[in-house]
Write an enzyme that holds these catalytic residues in place. Structure first.
Site, mmCIF file in Angstrom:
data_model
loop_
_atom_site.group_PDB
_atom_site.id
_atom_site.type_symbol
_atom_site.label_atom_id
_atom_site.label_comp_id
_atom_site.label_asym_id
_atom_site.label_seq_id
_atom_site.Cartn_x
_atom_site.Cartn_y
_atom_site.Cartn_z
ATOM 1 N N HIS A 22 49.509 32.790 29.073
ATOM 2 C CA HIS A 22 49.999 32.316 27.771
ATOM 3 C C HIS A 22 49.458 33.174 26.632
ATOM 4 C CE1 HIS A 22 51.794 28.270 28.921
ATOM 5 N NE2 HIS A 22 51.427 28.843 30.055
ATOM 6 N N ASP A 120 51.889 27.174 20.965
ATOM 7 C CA ASP A 120 52.350 27.124 22.351
ATOM 8 C C ASP A 120 52.702 25.672 22.668
ATOM 9 O OD1 ASP A 120 52.379 27.017 25.165
ATOM 10 O OD2 ASP A 120 50.894 28.628 25.325
ATOM 11 N N THR A 142 56.514 30.284 26.695
ATOM 12 C CA THR A 142 56.120 31.412 27.549
ATOM 13 C C THR A 142 56.834 31.371 28.905
ATOM 14 O OG1 THR A 142 54.224 30.170 28.346
ATOM 15 C CG2 THR A 142 53.831 31.632 26.490
ATOM 16 N N GLN A 340 47.392 45.558 35.497
ATOM 17 C CA GLN A 340 48.716 45.370 36.119
ATOM 18 C C GLN A 340 49.812 46.237 35.494
ATOM 19 O OE1 GLN A 340 49.924 41.781 38.021
ATOM 20 N NE2 GLN A 340 51.766 41.626 36.777
ATOM 21 N N HIS A 355 54.143 36.558 42.879
ATOM 22 C CA HIS A 355 54.348 35.098 42.872
ATOM 23 C C HIS A 355 55.444 34.716 41.877
ATOM 24 C CE1 HIS A 355 52.052 35.739 39.270
ATOM 25 N NE2 HIS A 355 51.795 34.468 39.032
ATOM 26 N N ASN A 359 55.298 36.158 33.320
ATOM 27 C CA ASN A 359 54.863 37.447 32.749
ATOM 28 C C ASN A 359 55.022 38.566 33.767
ATOM 29 O OD1 ASN A 359 53.726 36.666 30.058
ATOM 30 N ND2 ASN A 359 52.541 35.324 31.391
ATOM 31 N N SER A 360 54.587 38.314 34.995
ATOM 32 C CA SER A 360 54.704 39.351 36.029
ATOM 33 C C SER A 360 56.173 39.713 36.239
ATOM 34 C CB SER A 360 54.086 38.872 37.344
ATOM 35 O OG SER A 360 52.697 38.701 37.179
ATOM 36 N N GLU A 363 57.318 41.801 33.338
ATOM 37 C CA GLU A 363 56.671 43.118 33.391
ATOM 38 C C GLU A 363 57.359 44.009 34.417
ATOM 39 O OE1 GLU A 363 52.418 41.107 32.091
ATOM 40 O OE2 GLU A 363 52.609 41.929 34.105
ATOM 41 N N ASP A 379 57.041 27.154 37.724
ATOM 42 C CA ASP A 379 58.373 27.722 37.469
ATOM 43 C C ASP A 379 58.726 28.882 38.398
ATOM 44 O OD1 ASP A 379 56.409 29.359 36.417
ATOM 45 O OD2 ASP A 379 57.517 29.888 34.622
ATOM 46 N N GLN A 380 57.809 29.236 39.315
ATOM 47 C CA GLN A 380 57.986 30.488 40.074
ATOM 48 C C GLN A 380 59.212 30.469 40.987
ATOM 49 O OE1 GLN A 380 54.029 30.649 41.732
ATOM 50 N NE2 GLN A 380 53.145 30.626 39.674
HETATM 51 N N1 UDP Z 1 47.441 40.472 35.448
HETATM 52 C C1 UDP Z 1 46.591 41.535 35.235
HETATM 53 N N2 UDP Z 1 45.872 42.011 36.279
HETATM 54 C C2 UDP Z 1 45.959 41.499 37.515
HETATM 55 C C3 UDP Z 1 46.849 40.429 37.740
HETATM 56 C C4 UDP Z 1 47.573 39.943 36.688
HETATM 57 O O1 UDP Z 1 46.475 42.053 34.127
HETATM 58 O O2 UDP Z 1 45.252 41.980 38.407
HETATM 59 C C5 UDP Z 1 48.209 39.952 34.301
HETATM 60 C C6 UDP Z 1 49.686 40.210 34.442
HETATM 61 O O3 UDP Z 1 49.989 41.497 33.923
HETATM 62 C C7 UDP Z 1 50.299 39.066 33.663
HETATM 63 C C8 UDP Z 1 49.279 37.949 33.774
HETATM 64 O O4 UDP Z 1 48.077 38.539 34.253
HETATM 65 O O5 UDP Z 1 50.467 39.435 32.303
HETATM 66 C C9 UDP Z 1 49.693 36.861 34.768
HETATM 67 O O6 UDP Z 1 50.701 36.096 34.205
HETATM 68 P P1 UDP Z 1 51.839 35.459 35.092
HETATM 69 O O7 UDP Z 1 52.716 34.663 34.186
HETATM 70 O O8 UDP Z 1 52.523 36.495 35.886
HETATM 71 O O9 UDP Z 1 51.082 34.547 36.130
HETATM 72 P P2 UDP Z 1 49.988 33.368 35.971
HETATM 73 O O10 UDP Z 1 48.661 34.029 36.035
HETATM 74 O O11 UDP Z 1 50.231 32.673 34.654
HETATM 75 O O12 UDP Z 1 50.264 32.521 37.177
#
Ligand code: UDP
Length: 463
Positions: A22, A120, A142, A340, A355, A359-360, A363, A379-380
């Site tokens: 977030h 948020d 988000t 990442q 997963h 954000n992933s 990205e 939400d995955q």
């Molecule tokens: N991320 C990172 N390094 C890692 C793993 C994840 O910087 O080794 C970042 C990734 O780029 C993303 C965030 O952590 O911006 C994870 O957000 P996401 O919504 O994908 O998953 P959540 O952690 O909320 O389940």
């Protein structure tokens, strides 16, 4: 600068829910507001615990953002120190309301009154506090628009879990028909994580009071859904809210989110990747929260052994003990947290086992990396459905009847994406270009951000 001009610069306060997924997109949005030629003053709020335990100062210096804190009631350990998620949520609301009120008063008394609050919706009480001060406010979602639409249908009682066996839910006209396994986990497995599900539904409890609704997505990606939600919400797509150097490159120093709750092994990963051929490496990450079962960790490990392709796997410290002995093999690198964006942007990466956190997902879309979806919860599932069936930039490694993705399924999916999946790789490049266009000068998201800035400035000048 003429002090009178400075006085009229709008001051925006942004407050994300305190976890990595977030903070990242809301901080990026703050950077876009602050860097623009029509500058906005930014105050970015973290909890007291996170402010003292992260690298926020570096991000502040880079982006000219002032970081301040409020309390979530757990100043010495954050959420990990609460007895339960319920206790955390209740205390955060109680103490958060008080300390946010104090902060808004203090900023006003010190001659830096806030002109707009971006909050948020995971913490909807922030909107009540902002409105108590008579301030305009913007919700910043988000999750994807598709997921917001599903949750909103549940909130309104139009979609009522549990679903019947094999039921395909026609959730809303703007969404494709969705099977149980394609809906968020709280609906697929009715009754799971009830406190988290309540928090998710509560995003909508007061959202009609928000003056803007921003969503971290972009118009082309979710056009039909955005059009439909726009009929009753002032919704604006402003994403992908990721560092500019991954997209339009207009913010030259904006290479990374700049605020990490974990320490990334930057040079270890990049030096290792530099030694590998183009599109040869598998990158595996399940984000900041998912905990795989031991069985699932072992199935994935076995798949990687058999595939015999180079890989980088993010295994957080708390998950390490689930790995088999003698792991990783020579062609693998395991780190507890990685850079990442830099990894996904590296030419050596050929596939992302993810997963499908939002954000992933964004990205990978923005950097043109094909995905193997292994959704786990929240939400995955729905993100995986869109990745595979709608945007067609990946394949879904499906669970068996015991909820485990077997190694042979993972192997087939990876081989498909890296070896046969020409269409998938072509689509990935196409969406990368659309994502860049959306945030580049004059693109759909850029225009929405500019409109917001202009409105704030006009409101200020009229005061
Ligand atoms: N991320 C990172 N390094 C890692 C793993 C994840 O910087 O080794 C970042 C990734 O780029 C993303 C965030 O952590 O911006 C994870 O957000 P996401 O919504 O994908 O998953 P959540 O952690 O909320 O389940």
């Amino acid at each position: 600068m003429d002090p009178n001009v400075e006085d009229r610069t709008p001051h925006c306060l942004l407050l994300p829910y305190p976890n990595q997924g977030h903070i990242n997109p809301i901080l990026q949005f703050a950077k876009r507001l602050s860097h623009t030629r029509r500058r906005i003053q930014i105050t970015f709020i973290l909890t007291k615990f996170l402010l003292k335990s992260t690298t926020a100062a570096a991000a502040a210096a880079e982006a000219d953002i002032s970081f301040r804190s409020i309390s979530d009631g757990f100043d010495d350990g954050g959420r990990a120190h609460a007895k339960s998620f319920e206790e955390y949520t209740d205390r955060f609301e109680l103490v958060g309301r008080e300390t946010l009120t104090e902060l808004l008063r203090e900023l006003s008394d010190s001659g830096r009154p806030v002109d707009c609050v971006v909050y948020d919706p995971f913490i909807p009480w922030v909107l009540d506090v902002a409105k108590g001060f008579g301030l305009p406010a913007a919700a910043f979602f988000t999750q994807s628009c598709a997921v917001n639409s599903v949750y909103h249908q549940v909130y309104c009682g139009r979609l009522r879990p549990p679903l019947r066996e094999n039921e395909v839910a026609v959730v809303a006209a703007e969404l494709p028909p969705l099977k149980a396994e394609e809906l968020p986990s709280f609906i697929e497995v009715h009754g799971s994580y009830p406190v988290v599900f309540e928090m998710i539904k509560s995003q909508f409890r007061n959202v009609e009071k928000a003056d803007w609704i921003f969503v971290n997505t972009f118009y082309k990606l979710e056009e039909k859904i955005i059009n439909s939600l726009s009929e009753f919400w002032p919704i604006k797509a402003i994403g992908p809210s990721i560092p500019s150097m991954c997209l339009d490159k207009r913010l030259q120093d904006d290479e990374d989110y700049g605020l990490s709750l974990f320490e990334p092994s930057l040079s270890v990963c990049l030096n290792w990747l530099d030694k590998h051929e183009s599109k040869s490496v598998i990158y595996i990450s399940f984000g900041s929260l998912v905990q795989l079962t031991i069985e699932q960790t072992q199935e994935l490990s076995q798949a990687l052994m058999i595939l015999d392709k180079p890989f980088i796997w993010i295994v957080r410290k708390s998950e390490e003990s689930k790995l088999p002995n003698n792991f990783p093999p020579e062609n693998g690198l395991i780190v507890s947290w990685g850079p990442q964006l830099k990894v996904l942007g590296h030419d050596a990466i050929g596939c992302f086992i993810t997963h499908c956190g939002w954000n992933s997902t964004l990205e990978a879309l923005s950097l043109g990396v094909p995905m193997v979806a292994m959704p786990q919860w929240t939400d995955q599932n729905t993100n995986a459905k869109f990745v595979t069936d709608i945007w067609k930039v990946g394949v879904w490694a499906k669970k068996d009847c015991k909820g485990i993705v077997k190694s042979n399924v993972i192997i087939d999916c990876v081989e498909h994406v890296m070896e046969d999946g020409e269409e998938i790789r072509k689509n990935a490049i196409m969406w990368k270009e659309f994502a860049r266009e959306a945030v580049d000068k004059g693109g759909s998201s850029d225009t929405n951000i500019e409109d917001f800035i202009i409105t704030l400035k006009e409101k200020n000048e009229a005061k």
